[in-house]
Design a protein around this motif. Structure first.
Motif, PDB file in Angstrom:
ATOM      1  N   SER A  57     -61.973 -21.070 -21.332  1.00 39.56           N
ATOM      2  CA  SER A  57     -61.537 -20.316 -20.152  1.00 39.56           C
ATOM      3  C   SER A  57     -61.514 -18.819 -20.432  1.00 39.56           C
ATOM      4  O   SER A  57     -61.913 -18.004 -19.584  1.00 39.56           O
ATOM      5  N   TYR A  58     -61.057 -18.439 -21.625  1.00 44.19           N
ATOM      6  CA  TYR A  58     -61.026 -17.020 -21.972  1.00 44.19           C
ATOM      7  C   TYR A  58     -62.434 -16.429 -22.071  1.00 44.19           C
ATOM      8  O   TYR A  58     -62.630 -15.228 -21.858  1.00 44.19           O
ATOM      9  N   LEU A  59     -63.419 -17.267 -22.390  1.00 48.23           N
ATOM     10  CA  LEU A  59     -64.803 -16.799 -22.529  1.00 48.23           C
ATOM     11  C   LEU A  59     -65.560 -16.823 -21.205  1.00 48.23           C
ATOM     12  O   LEU A  59     -66.792 -16.781 -21.191  1.00 48.23           O
ATOM     13  N   ASN A  60     -64.841 -16.857 -20.113  1.00 45.52           N
ATOM     14  CA  ASN A  60     -65.443 -16.959 -18.779  1.00 45.52           C
ATOM     15  C   ASN A  60     -66.538 -15.925 -18.535  1.00 45.52           C
ATOM     16  O   ASN A  60     -67.572 -16.230 -17.927  1.00 45.52           O
ATOM     17  N   ALA A  61     -66.357 -14.698 -18.999  1.00 49.84           N
ATOM     18  CA  ALA A  61     -67.329 -13.634 -18.730  1.00 49.84           C
ATOM     19  C   ALA A  61     -68.713 -13.960 -19.277  1.00 49.84           C
ATOM     20  O   ALA A  61     -69.719 -13.430 -18.784  1.00 49.84           O
ATOM     21  N   PHE A  62     -68.772 -14.850 -20.259  1.00 52.32           N
ATOM     22  CA  PHE A  62     -70.039 -15.125 -20.929  1.00 52.32           C
ATOM     23  C   PHE A  62     -70.795 -16.322 -20.351  1.00 52.32           C
ATOM     24  O   PHE A  62     -71.933 -16.573 -20.733  1.00 52.32           O
ATOM     25  N   TRP A  63     -70.151 -17.064 -19.441  1.00 58.15           N
ATOM     26  CA  TRP A  63     -70.858 -18.188 -18.827  1.00 58.15           C
ATOM     27  C   TRP A  63     -70.730 -18.221 -17.300  1.00 58.15           C
ATOM     28  O   TRP A  63     -71.375 -19.041 -16.636  1.00 58.15           O
ATOM     29  N   ALA A  64     -69.933 -17.327 -16.728  1.00 60.40           N
ATOM     30  CA  ALA A  64     -69.665 -17.374 -15.287  1.00 60.40           C
ATOM     31  C   ALA A  64     -70.934 -17.228 -14.446  1.00 60.40           C
ATOM     32  O   ALA A  64     -71.044 -17.815 -13.368  1.00 60.40           O
ATOM     33  N   LYS A  65     -71.897 -16.449 -14.926  1.00 60.79           N
ATOM     34  CA  LYS A  65     -73.154 -16.276 -14.188  1.00 60.79           C
ATOM     35  C   LYS A  65     -74.079 -17.474 -14.339  1.00 60.79           C
ATOM     36  O   LYS A  65     -75.063 -17.609 -13.610  1.00 60.79           O
ATOM     37  N   TYR A  66     -73.771 -18.342 -15.282  1.00 60.31           N
ATOM     38  CA  TYR A  66     -74.638 -19.492 -15.574  1.00 60.31           C
ATOM     39  C   TYR A  66     -73.794 -20.759 -15.704  1.00 60.31           C
ATOM     40  O   TYR A  66     -73.776 -21.411 -16.752  1.00 60.31           O
ATOM     41  N   VAL A  76     -65.713 -30.041  -4.344  1.00 56.90           N
ATOM     42  CA  VAL A  76     -65.129 -29.021  -3.471  1.00 56.90           C
ATOM     43  C   VAL A  76     -65.741 -27.660  -3.764  1.00 56.90           C
ATOM     44  O   VAL A  76     -65.944 -26.845  -2.864  1.00 56.90           O
ATOM     45  N   GLY A  77     -66.027 -27.403  -5.049  1.00 62.87           N
ATOM     46  CA  GLY A  77     -66.680 -26.155  -5.413  1.00 62.87           C
ATOM     47  C   GLY A  77     -65.815 -25.185  -6.187  1.00 62.87           C
ATOM     48  O   GLY A  77     -66.312 -24.169  -6.675  1.00 62.87           O
ATOM     49  N   ASP A  78     -64.527 -25.463  -6.305  1.00 61.44           N
ATOM     50  CA  ASP A  78     -63.643 -24.549  -7.030  1.00 61.44           C
ATOM     51  C   ASP A  78     -63.279 -25.067  -8.418  1.00 61.44           C
ATOM     52  O   ASP A  78     -62.458 -24.485  -9.109  1.00 61.44           O
ATOM     53  N   GLN A  79     -63.902 -26.153  -8.829  1.00 60.07           N
ATOM     54  CA  GLN A  79     -63.612 -26.788 -10.114  1.00 60.07           C
ATOM     55  C   GLN A  79     -64.847 -26.672 -11.001  1.00 60.07           C
ATOM     56  O   GLN A  79     -65.930 -27.127 -10.634  1.00 60.07           O
ATOM     57  N   ILE A  80     -64.708 -26.030 -12.163  1.00 58.91           N
ATOM     58  CA  ILE A  80     -65.836 -25.860 -13.072  1.00 58.91           C
ATOM     59  C   ILE A  80     -66.047 -27.158 -13.855  1.00 58.91           C
ATOM     60  O   ILE A  80     -65.095 -27.699 -14.423  1.00 58.91           O
ATOM     61  N   PRO A  81     -67.271 -27.694 -13.874  1.00 66.18           N
ATOM     62  CA  PRO A  81     -67.517 -28.890 -14.692  1.00 66.18           C
ATOM     63  C   PRO A  81     -67.129 -28.633 -16.146  1.00 66.18           C
ATOM     64  O   PRO A  81     -67.631 -27.706 -16.775  1.00 66.18           O
TER      65      PRO A  81
END
Length: 300
Positions: A57-66, A76-81
């Motif tokens: 979760s803390y590393l979100n910036a490195f995978w959020a675009k992918y 629903v769309g608000d839950q990250i696999p």
């Protein structure tokens, strides 16, 4: 190679199958030993497991675009696999730690659980009265969040062993079908895993089915503006070996709804259709078959 050493394997397999059908308590005790082995590792390493898990979760910036693809039905769309987070930060860690504590052989099979290996221990020899000193672990990681944290898990034919009938060396081992029984419908289930694996070195390894279930929170569901999917708890579930399910003591006869219909539709190949396994009924069989671990304060 496919047809070499079959006479040896056939003899050792059926000898072991007959033994554990006649001595089911040894197989049950072996399952409990293996489940508690994993339980102890989870408890002793919970802080490290949680820290590694939450780092995602803390590393979100490195995978959020992918982001990973969502494999769920009508998300629903608000839950990250979060499947791979559990597989790597928990599944790989458990295997690494087990490998430092026990002798392990990574026996190759073309299908089966996420993690499968043969574990050797003198304790297993004691449990089985010297019959064998090893067990074949089939260990799967089943990550879930608040929207899919049910009192069951979905399992495929490649995650369940059957009665394992092998009638002749020139034939192949085959499992009888099982029945997934629901309140409104039933269907056949085709377990694809052997209850025992005889090895060419003479060892025989009963199959142990463990499902480690990390449960994560969705901080975005609260109203305080926080985001992330931290670890909330870990369950360890032990599904009985196919000989215990189908032969002796025959859990599917005494608990006919232990397996109930899964989420696959009728258009799927019947041999591939999954089932759900009830945690409530597993706990009725034995409380140690479903264990849950939570950090005391359970905060970030």
């Amino acid at each position: 190679m496919f047809y070499e050493k079959r006479n040896l394997l056939f003899h050792n397999y059926n000898r072991a199958r007959d033994y554990f059908i006649s001595c089911p308590n040894q197989l049950i005790d072996l399952e409990q030993y293996c489940a508690e082995l994993v339980n102890n590792i989870i408890m002793e390493n919970y802080d490290e497991i949680e820290a590694n898990y939450n780092e995602s979760s803390y590393l979100n910036a490195f995978w959020a675009k992918y982001p990973p693809d969502d494999r769920g039905r009508q998300p629903v769309g608000d839950q990250i696999p979060w499947i791979e987070v559990g597989e790597h930060s928990i599944g790989h860690k458990l295997i690494r730690i087990i490998g430092t504590l026990y002798r392990v052989s990574e026996i190759g099979l073309p299908s089966g659980a996420d993690n499968r290996f043969v574990l050797y221990s003198d304790d297993i020899a004691d449990i089985t009265h010297g019959f064998t000193n090893c067990a074949f672990f089939f260990l799967d990681i089943k990550s879930v969040g608040p929207r899919d944290n049910f009192d069951h898990t979905v399992i495929s034919p490649y995650q369940v062993s059957g009665d394992g009938i092998w009638n002749a060396p020139n034939k192949n081992m085959e499992n009888s079908t099982m029945v997934a029984k629901g309140k409104r419908t039933t269907h056949l289930f085709y377990p694809a895993i052997s209850p025992i694996y005889p090895l060419t070195n003479g060892d025989v390894a009963p199959t142990i089915h463990l499902f480690v279930k990390p449960v994560y929170r969705m901080l975005s569901l609260a109203s305080d503006g926080l985001t992330g999917q931290p670890l909330e708890s870990i369950k360890n579930i032990c599904v009985p070996n196919g000989l215990l399910l189908s032969k002796n003591p025959g859990y599917l006869n005494s608990c006919p709804e232990l397996f109930f219909p899964g989420k696959d539709d009728k258009s799927k190949d019947p041999r591939k259709i999954r089932v759900r396994v009830s945690f409530a009924l597993l706990s009725e069989i034995a409380t140690w078959r479903v264990e849950e671990f939570v950090r005391a304060d359970n905060i970030l």
